[in-house]
Design a protein around this motif. Sequence first.
Motif, PDB file in Angstrom:
ATOM      1  N   GLN A 286       0.826  -1.202   0.000  1.00 32.11           N
ATOM      2  CA  GLN A 286       0.000   0.000   0.000  1.00 32.11           C
ATOM      3  C   GLN A 286       0.866   1.260   0.000  1.00 32.11           C
ATOM      4  OE1 GLN A 286      -2.750   0.044   3.254  1.00 32.11           O
ATOM      5  NE2 GLN A 286      -3.405   2.130   2.870  1.00 32.11           N
ATOM      6  N   THR A 287       1.892   1.300   0.843  1.00 31.70           N
ATOM      7  CA  THR A 287       2.755   2.474   0.945  1.00 31.70           C
ATOM      8  C   THR A 287       3.670   2.592  -0.261  1.00 31.70           C
ATOM      9  OG1 THR A 287       2.725   2.144   3.334  1.00 31.70           O
ATOM     10  CG2 THR A 287       4.341   3.688   2.474  1.00 31.70           C
ATOM     11  N   VAL A 288       4.228   1.458  -0.701  1.00 36.27           N
ATOM     12  CA  VAL A 288       5.123   1.476  -1.866  1.00 36.27           C
ATOM     13  C   VAL A 288       4.356   1.958  -3.099  1.00 36.27           C
ATOM     14  CG1 VAL A 288       6.491   0.016  -3.410  1.00 36.27           C
ATOM     15  CG2 VAL A 288       6.672  -0.286  -0.953  1.00 36.27           C
ATOM     16  N   ALA A 289       3.134   1.468  -3.271  1.00 38.32           N
ATOM     17  CA  ALA A 289       2.321   1.870  -4.424  1.00 38.32           C
ATOM     18  C   ALA A 289       2.011   3.367  -4.358  1.00 38.32           C
ATOM     19  CB  ALA A 289       1.022   1.061  -4.461  1.00 38.32           C
ATOM     20  N   TYR A 290       1.686   3.869  -3.186  1.00 43.32           N
ATOM     21  CA  TYR A 290       1.404   5.304  -3.026  1.00 43.32           C
ATOM     22  C   TYR A 290       2.642   6.133  -3.356  1.00 43.32           C
ATOM     23  CZ  TYR A 290       0.869   9.754  -0.613  1.00 43.32           C
ATOM     24  OH  TYR A 290       0.864  11.089  -0.304  1.00 43.32           O
ATOM     25  N   ARG A 291       3.795   5.720  -2.862  1.00 41.54           N
ATOM     26  CA  ARG A 291       5.047   6.460  -3.092  1.00 41.54           C
ATOM     27  C   ARG A 291       5.426   6.450  -4.582  1.00 41.54           C
ATOM     28  NH1 ARG A 291       4.880   8.416   1.561  1.00 41.54           N
ATOM     29  NH2 ARG A 291       5.709   7.434   3.413  1.00 41.54           N
ATOM     30  N   LYS A 292       5.007   5.378  -5.296  1.00 38.21           N
ATOM     31  CA  LYS A 292       5.302   5.304  -6.729  1.00 38.21           C
ATOM     32  C   LYS A 292       4.265   6.042  -7.567  1.00 38.21           C
ATOM     33  CE  LYS A 292       6.960   1.705  -8.709  1.00 38.21           C
ATOM     34  NZ  LYS A 292       8.247   2.034  -9.257  1.00 38.21           N
ATOM     35  N   GLY A 293       3.241   6.612  -6.930  1.00 35.50           N
ATOM     36  CA  GLY A 293       2.254   7.387  -7.654  1.00 35.50           C
ATOM     37  C   GLY A 293       1.084   6.574  -8.184  1.00 35.50           C
ATOM     38  N   VAL A 294       0.899   5.358  -7.677  1.00 33.77           N
ATOM     39  CA  VAL A 294      -0.221   4.540  -8.133  1.00 33.77           C
ATOM     40  C   VAL A 294      -1.538   5.146  -7.651  1.00 33.77           C
ATOM     41  CG1 VAL A 294      -1.334   2.285  -7.859  1.00 33.77           C
ATOM     42  CG2 VAL A 294       1.092   2.424  -8.385  1.00 33.77           C
ATOM     43  N   GLY A 295      -1.538   5.727  -6.466  1.00 33.08           N
ATOM     44  CA  GLY A 295      -2.727   6.394  -5.940  1.00 33.08           C
ATOM     45  C   GLY A 295      -2.365   7.794  -5.491  1.00 33.08           C
TER      46      GLY A 295
END
Length: 174
Positions: A108-117
């Motif tokens: 969840q955090t990795v995806a957010y940091r990569k701009g997924v959400g």
Amino acid sequence: MALGSNTKFYETPNHPFQGERIASEHSLVGRYGLKNKEELWRAQSELRSFRREARRLLGQAQGDADDAASEGGEFLSRLQRIGILGTEEGLDDVLSLEVTDLLERRLQTVAYRKGVGNTPKQARQFITHGHVTVENQRVTVPSYMVPTTEEDSVSFDENSPLADELHPERAEEQ
């Protein structure tokens, strides 16, 4: 044998009504977009078990960190593979880990940091709805610990409508 299990994967706090602890938990739940405090307590329990194992290994080697590191090679390599520890860090560094170190490695955090959400909660929603892949495999578990080798492969599923840059939910990013 029953399908459910009676084993909890976390420990609740010893004192339920401590204002300072509640406030810090609330801030972590908000910052990392966790569903509830149970997810935070689970991360804290996992960290507690890492520290317990490090103390056990250090105790077996009577404080000799090099001896303990050779004994706990698998343990250290697991933490390094997940990205919780750096490649040069040892058992002493496990004792100084914080719960945020674990929360930073969640999908969840990795995806957010990569701009997924646009927010951690939106990243969580995209993950649970099956829009996110890791190494071209759909992962629907927001608490998945992303190994450092797979971190760069976190992206939208190519078959997902969100893979289109012009999708309304992604338009806010620009």
